[in-house]
Write an enzyme that holds these catalytic residues in place. Sequence first.
Site, mmCIF file in Angstrom:
data_model
loop_
_atom_site.group_PDB
_atom_site.id
_atom_site.type_symbol
_atom_site.label_atom_id
_atom_site.label_comp_id
_atom_site.label_asym_id
_atom_site.label_seq_id
_atom_site.Cartn_x
_atom_site.Cartn_y
_atom_site.Cartn_z
ATOM 1 N N CYS A 94 35.734 -21.024 19.709
ATOM 2 C CA CYS A 94 35.651 -20.127 20.867
ATOM 3 C C CYS A 94 34.593 -19.051 20.722
ATOM 4 O O CYS A 94 34.206 -18.434 21.720
ATOM 5 C CB CYS A 94 37.003 -19.449 21.100
ATOM 6 S SG CYS A 94 38.406 -20.571 21.077
ATOM 7 N N THR A 244 46.133 -13.622 44.620
ATOM 8 C CA THR A 244 47.255 -13.782 43.711
ATOM 9 C C THR A 244 48.138 -12.539 43.690
ATOM 10 O O THR A 244 47.672 -11.417 43.925
ATOM 11 C CB THR A 244 46.765 -14.117 42.283
ATOM 12 O OG1 THR A 244 47.870 -14.611 41.516
ATOM 13 C CG2 THR A 244 46.187 -12.889 41.587
ATOM 14 N N CYS A 417 39.060 -14.065 19.778
ATOM 15 C CA CYS A 417 39.869 -14.883 18.874
ATOM 16 C C CYS A 417 39.274 -16.275 18.795
ATOM 17 O O CYS A 417 38.576 -16.727 19.704
ATOM 18 C CB CYS A 417 41.333 -14.936 19.334
ATOM 19 S SG CYS A 417 41.600 -15.760 20.918
#
Length: 436
Positions: A94, A244, A417
């Site tokens: 990542c 949303t 991360c």
Amino acid sequence: METRNEKREVYIVDGARSPFLKAKGQAGPFSASDLAVGLGRELLAKQPFSPEDLGEVVIGCMMPSPDEANIARVIALRLGCGKSMPAYTVQRNCASGMQALDSAVKDIEEGRHDLVLAGGTEAMSRAPLLFSSEMSNWLAGLAGAKNITGKLKQWARFRPSSLKPIVALLRGLTDPIVNLTMGQTAEILADKFTISREQMDAFALESHQRVACAYDNNYFSDVFPSFDYKGSYFVADDGLRRDTTMEKLAKLKPIFDKKFGAVTAGNSSQVTDGAALLLLASADAVKKFNLPVLARIVDTQWAGLEPAEMGLGPVFASTALLKKHELTKDDIDYWEINEAFAAQVLGCLAAWEDADFCRKSLGLSESFGQIDRARLNVDGGAVALGHPVGASGARIVLRLVEILKRKNATRGVATICIGGGQGGAMLIENVSEVMS
């Protein structure tokens, strides 16, 4: 040019990213190299130098297509950088885009190059389907058969079950050491720090609202349009959901732990295609081409940790980075933590506030302290934008640079991360003047 053992300062002089396009169940309109080349052409066209003036191109990418081996070289040649200019590809899951920046920084610091194009690209929608080993062996046997009798015998050994493909994307997002998907590691953090479903959904909602606000205020001027070969164009991230609500998010079912979990598609980052590129320069290149200096890359820190808790990578890497430079959290004006999952970011914040965790895991005498949410991901993050894994590490650095300049702030940390149990953090310093 100075000798290699004289460490030089490295500046960000420009950068851009493509719109992040959500994967929609089929191959997207762009390959990973298409994304980077389209973006790179627009970015380089703005510059007072030619592509041949670059010293190298460094690109992070996890899943290039079969015809994009050493994708950085493919991109460099398509950008017109010339056959004599070197290029290389890096992969740190990542954080591949951040690794590309760090690698480029070291090459400039050591005097190898003065001007480098670096960043990341990923077309997650084009992740391949793979044959199983059984099918591969069967095909090899068929190809090796010497005559029709041998081929018929091999066909008799065929089993339809061998045709079941391996989904490379799912395999790539699963840690082979602990046999957990990245979503399952987020569930572990939610349980470890007692993070509720409501907290995750509220974080996700805020991410969408902040991205919408950034668009409404024209803060995403670094997003360059992408044009495909059919005449279609894309000008904005399409994962943003302005409509949303907490009620809509609450209706979504957990996807990684269907019985007891709280991590849903709504509070996770989206599978996305996208690219982000930055131009890095030495002081010599800044002066030679009269380049604007946007920021200075001070340092980068990498850390390892338990793979099952990989989402805490930003905690380990950022804490070590600040300790190395004798800084506290109060010395950092703004933070960008990549939003792999809402639970993961909330887990990092909780870990920093947990005195026992900080003593045992970080070697601190007390808790690191609370990070002001108003100074964290102020323009939203990957829950709303998406997380093209090769590009995200570069995207958060680019976003942090824009925020520091907009807010007239001094320092920021971009941190991410990394699947497999790692974390990366980059310390950025705002530099507003043009060097002459």
